[in-house]
Design a protein around this motif. Structure first.
Motif, PDB file in Angstrom:
ATOM      1  N   ILE A  26       2.422   9.388   2.260  1.00  0.00           N
ATOM      2  CA  ILE A  26       3.568   9.553   3.173  1.00  0.00           C
ATOM      3  C   ILE A  26       3.195  10.230   4.488  1.00  0.00           C
ATOM      4  CG2 ILE A  26       5.250   9.537   1.299  1.00  0.00           C
ATOM      5  CD1 ILE A  26       4.630  12.846   2.903  1.00  0.00           C
ATOM      6  N   VAL A  27       1.913  10.573   4.666  1.00  0.00           N
ATOM      7  CA  VAL A  27       1.507  11.336   5.848  1.00  0.00           C
ATOM      8  C   VAL A  27       1.751  10.564   7.146  1.00  0.00           C
ATOM      9  CG1 VAL A  27      -0.918  10.582   5.874  1.00  0.00           C
ATOM     10  CG2 VAL A  27      -0.303  12.860   6.761  1.00  0.00           C
ATOM     11  N   HIS A  28       1.705   9.227   7.081  1.00  0.00           N
ATOM     12  CA  HIS A  28       1.922   8.415   8.286  1.00  0.00           C
ATOM     13  C   HIS A  28       3.370   7.919   8.378  1.00  0.00           C
ATOM     14  CE1 HIS A  28       0.906   5.709   5.037  1.00  0.00           C
ATOM     15  NE2 HIS A  28       1.312   4.660   5.720  1.00  0.00           N
ATOM     16  N   LYS A  29       4.257   8.521   7.583  1.00  0.00           N
ATOM     17  CA  LYS A  29       5.701   8.230   7.624  1.00  0.00           C
ATOM     18  C   LYS A  29       5.985   6.747   7.423  1.00  0.00           C
ATOM     19  CE  LYS A  29       6.513  12.151  10.714  1.00  0.00           C
ATOM     20  NZ  LYS A  29       7.042  12.593  12.039  1.00  0.00           N
ATOM     21  N   PRO A  30       5.636   6.209   6.256  1.00  0.00           N
ATOM     22  CA  PRO A  30       5.827   4.773   6.006  1.00  0.00           C
ATOM     23  C   PRO A  30       7.297   4.418   5.819  1.00  0.00           C
ATOM     24  CG  PRO A  30       5.163   5.867   3.990  1.00  0.00           C
ATOM     25  CD  PRO A  30       5.075   6.898   5.085  1.00  0.00           C
ATOM     26  N   ARG A  31       7.613   3.161   6.048  1.00  0.00           N
ATOM     27  CA  ARG A  31       8.971   2.654   5.794  1.00  0.00           C
ATOM     28  C   ARG A  31       9.126   2.248   4.332  1.00  0.00           C
ATOM     29  NH1 ARG A  31      10.135  -2.165   9.706  1.00  0.00           N
ATOM     30  NH2 ARG A  31      12.175  -2.005   8.718  1.00  0.00           N
ATOM     31  N   ILE A  32       8.000   1.960   3.687  1.00  0.00           N
ATOM     32  CA  ILE A  32       8.015   1.477   2.308  1.00  0.00           C
ATOM     33  C   ILE A  32       6.991   2.263   1.495  1.00  0.00           C
ATOM     34  CG2 ILE A  32       7.665  -0.514   0.783  1.00  0.00           C
ATOM     35  CD1 ILE A  32       8.117  -2.294   3.294  1.00  0.00           C
ATOM     36  N   ILE A  33       7.398   2.738   0.312  1.00  0.00           N
ATOM     37  CA  ILE A  33       6.471   3.350  -0.639  1.00  0.00           C
ATOM     38  C   ILE A  33       6.376   2.443  -1.854  1.00  0.00           C
ATOM     39  CG2 ILE A  33       6.108   5.249  -2.270  1.00  0.00           C
ATOM     40  CD1 ILE A  33       7.257   7.151  -0.225  1.00  0.00           C
ATOM     41  N   LEU A  34       5.144   2.108  -2.245  1.00  0.00           N
ATOM     42  CA  LEU A  34       4.875   1.310  -3.436  1.00  0.00           C
ATOM     43  C   LEU A  34       4.150   2.211  -4.432  1.00  0.00           C
ATOM     44  CD1 LEU A  34       3.412  -1.825  -1.606  1.00  0.00           C
ATOM     45  CD2 LEU A  34       5.790  -1.461  -2.310  1.00  0.00           C
ATOM     46  N   ALA A  35       4.731   2.412  -5.592  1.00  0.00           N
ATOM     47  CA  ALA A  35       4.154   3.318  -6.591  1.00  0.00           C
ATOM     48  C   ALA A  35       3.938   2.562  -7.897  1.00  0.00           C
ATOM     49  CB  ALA A  35       5.064   4.522  -6.812  1.00  0.00           C
ATOM     50  N   ASP A  36       2.692   2.468  -8.312  1.00  0.00           N
ATOM     51  CA  ASP A  36       2.332   1.715  -9.513  1.00  0.00           C
ATOM     52  C   ASP A  36       2.143   2.673 -10.684  1.00  0.00           C
ATOM     53  OD1 ASP A  36       1.596  -0.247 -11.270  1.00  0.00           O
ATOM     54  OD2 ASP A  36      -0.385  -0.581 -10.412  1.00  0.00           O
ATOM     55  N   GLU A  37       3.122   2.717 -11.584  1.00  0.00           N
ATOM     56  CA  GLU A  37       3.091   3.600 -12.758  1.00  0.00           C
ATOM     57  C   GLU A  37       2.673   5.018 -12.355  1.00  0.00           C
ATOM     58  OE1 GLU A  37       4.037   2.784 -15.744  1.00  0.00           O
ATOM     59  OE2 GLU A  37       3.766   0.637 -16.030  1.00  0.00           O
ATOM     60  N   PRO A  38       3.383   5.655 -11.432  1.00  0.00           N
ATOM     61  CA  PRO A  38       2.931   6.950 -10.903  1.00  0.00           C
ATOM     62  C   PRO A  38       2.972   8.093 -11.895  1.00  0.00           C
ATOM     63  CG  PRO A  38       5.148   6.466 -10.137  1.00  0.00           C
ATOM     64  CD  PRO A  38       4.658   5.225 -10.832  1.00  0.00           C
ATOM     65  N   THR A  39       3.656   7.919 -13.030  1.00  0.00           N
ATOM     66  CA  THR A  39       3.738   9.004 -14.025  1.00  0.00           C
ATOM     67  C   THR A  39       2.965   8.687 -15.296  1.00  0.00           C
ATOM     68  OG1 THR A  39       5.756   8.117 -15.060  1.00  0.00           O
ATOM     69  CG2 THR A  39       6.048   9.571 -13.174  1.00  0.00           C
ATOM     70  N   LEU A  62       2.588  -7.796  -8.514  1.00  0.00           N
ATOM     71  CA  LEU A  62       3.626  -7.917  -7.499  1.00  0.00           C
ATOM     72  C   LEU A  62       3.439  -6.862  -6.408  1.00  0.00           C
ATOM     73  CD1 LEU A  62       7.364  -8.619  -8.275  1.00  0.00           C
ATOM     74  CD2 LEU A  62       6.652  -7.276  -6.309  1.00  0.00           C
ATOM     75  N   LEU A  63       3.147  -5.628  -6.807  1.00  0.00           N
ATOM     76  CA  LEU A  63       2.934  -4.567  -5.821  1.00  0.00           C
ATOM     77  C   LEU A  63       1.709  -4.855  -4.950  1.00  0.00           C
ATOM     78  CD1 LEU A  63       3.722  -1.320  -7.863  1.00  0.00           C
ATOM     79  CD2 LEU A  63       5.155  -2.452  -6.157  1.00  0.00           C
ATOM     80  N   LYS A  64       0.661  -5.387  -5.542  1.00  0.00           N
ATOM     81  CA  LYS A  64      -0.544  -5.725  -4.773  1.00  0.00           C
ATOM     82  C   LYS A  64      -0.255  -6.804  -3.735  1.00  0.00           C
ATOM     83  CE  LYS A  64      -3.892  -4.468  -8.354  1.00  0.00           C
ATOM     84  NZ  LYS A  64      -4.878  -4.998  -9.343  1.00  0.00           N
ATOM     85  N   ILE A  99      -2.946  -6.401  -0.669  1.00  0.00           N
ATOM     86  CA  ILE A  99      -4.237  -6.279  -1.348  1.00  0.00           C
ATOM     87  C   ILE A  99      -4.675  -7.638  -1.868  1.00  0.00           C
ATOM     88  CG2 ILE A  99      -5.424  -5.222  -3.315  1.00  0.00           C
ATOM     89  CD1 ILE A  99      -3.528  -2.821  -2.986  1.00  0.00           C
ATOM     90  N   GLU A 100      -3.690  -8.438  -2.291  1.00  0.00           N
ATOM     91  CA  GLU A 100      -3.938  -9.803  -2.728  1.00  0.00           C
ATOM     92  C   GLU A 100      -2.929 -10.729  -2.049  1.00  0.00           C
ATOM     93  OE1 GLU A 100      -3.953  -9.938  -6.968  1.00  0.00           O
ATOM     94  OE2 GLU A 100      -5.706  -8.625  -7.144  1.00  0.00           O
ATOM     95  N   ARG A 101      -3.214 -12.023  -2.047  1.00  0.00           N
ATOM     96  CA  ARG A 101      -2.357 -13.008  -1.392  1.00  0.00           C
ATOM     97  C   ARG A 101      -1.637 -13.854  -2.441  1.00  0.00           C
ATOM     98  NH1 ARG A 101      -4.395 -13.559   3.928  1.00  0.00           N
ATOM     99  NH2 ARG A 101      -5.329 -11.535   4.408  1.00  0.00           N
ATOM    100  N   PRO A 102      -0.414 -14.281  -2.154  1.00  0.00           N
ATOM    101  CA  PRO A 102       0.279 -15.185  -3.077  1.00  0.00           C
ATOM    102  C   PRO A 102      -0.464 -16.516  -3.184  1.00  0.00           C
ATOM    103  CG  PRO A 102       1.794 -14.264  -1.431  1.00  0.00           C
ATOM    104  CD  PRO A 102       0.409 -13.943  -0.983  1.00  0.00           C
ATOM    105  N   SER A 103      -0.403 -17.120  -4.380  1.00  0.00           N
ATOM    106  CA  SER A 103      -0.950 -18.464  -4.563  1.00  0.00           C
ATOM    107  C   SER A 103       0.053 -19.521  -4.133  1.00  0.00           C
ATOM    108  CB  SER A 103      -1.328 -18.683  -6.034  1.00  0.00           C
ATOM    109  OG  SER A 103      -2.241 -17.707  -6.470  1.00  0.00           O
ATOM    110  N   GLY A 104       1.344 -19.168  -4.180  1.00  0.00           N
ATOM    111  CA  GLY A 104       2.385 -20.091  -3.785  1.00  0.00           C
ATOM    112  C   GLY A 104       3.661 -19.347  -3.457  1.00  0.00           C
ATOM    113  N   GLY A 105       4.583 -20.026  -2.789  1.00  0.00           N
ATOM    114  CA  GLY A 105       5.839 -19.402  -2.405  1.00  0.00           C
ATOM    115  C   GLY A 105       5.716 -18.637  -1.100  1.00  0.00           C
ATOM    116  N   LEU A 106       6.797 -17.975  -0.732  1.00  0.00           N
ATOM    117  CA  LEU A 106       6.864 -17.244   0.535  1.00  0.00           C
ATOM    118  C   LEU A 106       7.158 -15.774   0.270  1.00  0.00           C
ATOM    119  CD1 LEU A 106       6.967 -17.276   3.664  1.00  0.00           C
ATOM    120  CD2 LEU A 106       9.433 -17.741   3.462  1.00  0.00           C
ATOM    121  N   LEU A 107       6.333 -14.889   0.819  1.00  0.00           N
ATOM    122  CA  LEU A 107       6.515 -13.445   0.718  1.00  0.00           C
ATOM    123  C   LEU A 107       6.515 -12.857   2.127  1.00  0.00           C
ATOM    124  CD1 LEU A 107       6.625 -10.656  -0.628  1.00  0.00           C
ATOM    125  CD2 LEU A 107       4.157 -10.818  -1.014  1.00  0.00           C
TER     126      LEU A 107
END
Length: 228
Positions: free
Chosen positions: A154-167, A46-48, A53-61
């Motif tokens: 965060i160096v480019h001040k993003p509006r969204i952070i996506l963290a995949d199992e960061p701990t 889902l994060l990808k 990084i990847e495209r949905p196979s179906g539906g709208l994102l």
């Protein structure tokens, strides 16, 4: 206002392997959302998809109004500037020091060396690594390397952070530092989506989305779950 919208999104891989099935949700700007579930539940996929990084196979994102099925090489860089991506594997370049690693997203996007260096220094200060900018990544602990990857995200001040199992690969103390930092960015208005299988982390979320075998099986306010 939704900054991320999924409507009946699915993802299939070659060999008829289904990673996500009929996923629908809205994520508001400034929200802190945890994706919970066991390994293989579809959290990373889902994060990808959100990251392009990847495209949905179906539906709208939709991400910031951009239809992720219609991304091309011209539009993807503009979307990526709104995103900060933090992975389990830090992927820091071992032949560059910490400051140069954090500068990289800015250099790639065309910032001057002076501006990139200044902003990277500020980002490192924010994650408590200002004194280690000249070190190579291998000189840092695992927790410090993850904090360096947060600075890069965060160096480019993003509006969204996506963290995949960061701990996932950190001891408890280092993991708490990382989560505290992500929550601080969220408090400052950044939308954060964090995948985890550690239920101890869920109590501070605005919302928890529970995934299992590629499907959303539950969606609830984290505080109500803690009090249940």
């Amino acid at each position: 206002m939704s900054i991320i919208s999924l409507s009946h999104v699915s993802k299939k891989y070659p060999g008829d392997v289904t990673a996500l099935t009929d996923v629908s949700m809205e994520i508001a700007e400034g929200e802190l959302v945890y994706l919970a579930g066991p390994s293989g539940a579809g959290k990373s996929t889902l994060l990808k998809l959100v990251a392009g990084i990847e495209r949905p196979s179906g539906g709208l994102l939709l991400v910031s109004g951009q239809d992720m099925r219609k991304l091309n090489r011209a539009t993807l860089p503009y979307l990526r500037r709104k995103l900060g991506l933090i992975l389990q594997q830090h992927r820091l370049l071992q032949d560059r020091n910490v400051l140069q690693n954090v500068m990289l997203p800015l250099v790639v996007s065309g910032a001057s060396a002076k501006e990139a260096m200044q902003r990277a220094g500020v980002a490192l200060d924010r994650v408590g690594l200002g004194g280690k900018a000249a070190l190579l990544p291998q000189a840092l602990s695992g927790g410090e390397q993850q904090r360096a990857s947060i600075a890069r995200a965060i160096v480019h001040k993003p509006r969204i952070i996506l963290a995949d199992e960061p701990t996932a690969n950190l001891d408890r103390a280092s993991g708490k530092l990382v989560i505290d930092m992500l929550q601080a960015f969220n408090t400052a208005g950044v939308t954060c989506i964090i995948s985890t299988h550690d239920e101890r982390l869920l109590q501070n979320a605005d919302r928890v989305v529970q995934l299992e075998r590629g499907r959303v099986i539950g969606m609830h306010d984290a505080q109500s779950e803690v009090g249940a």
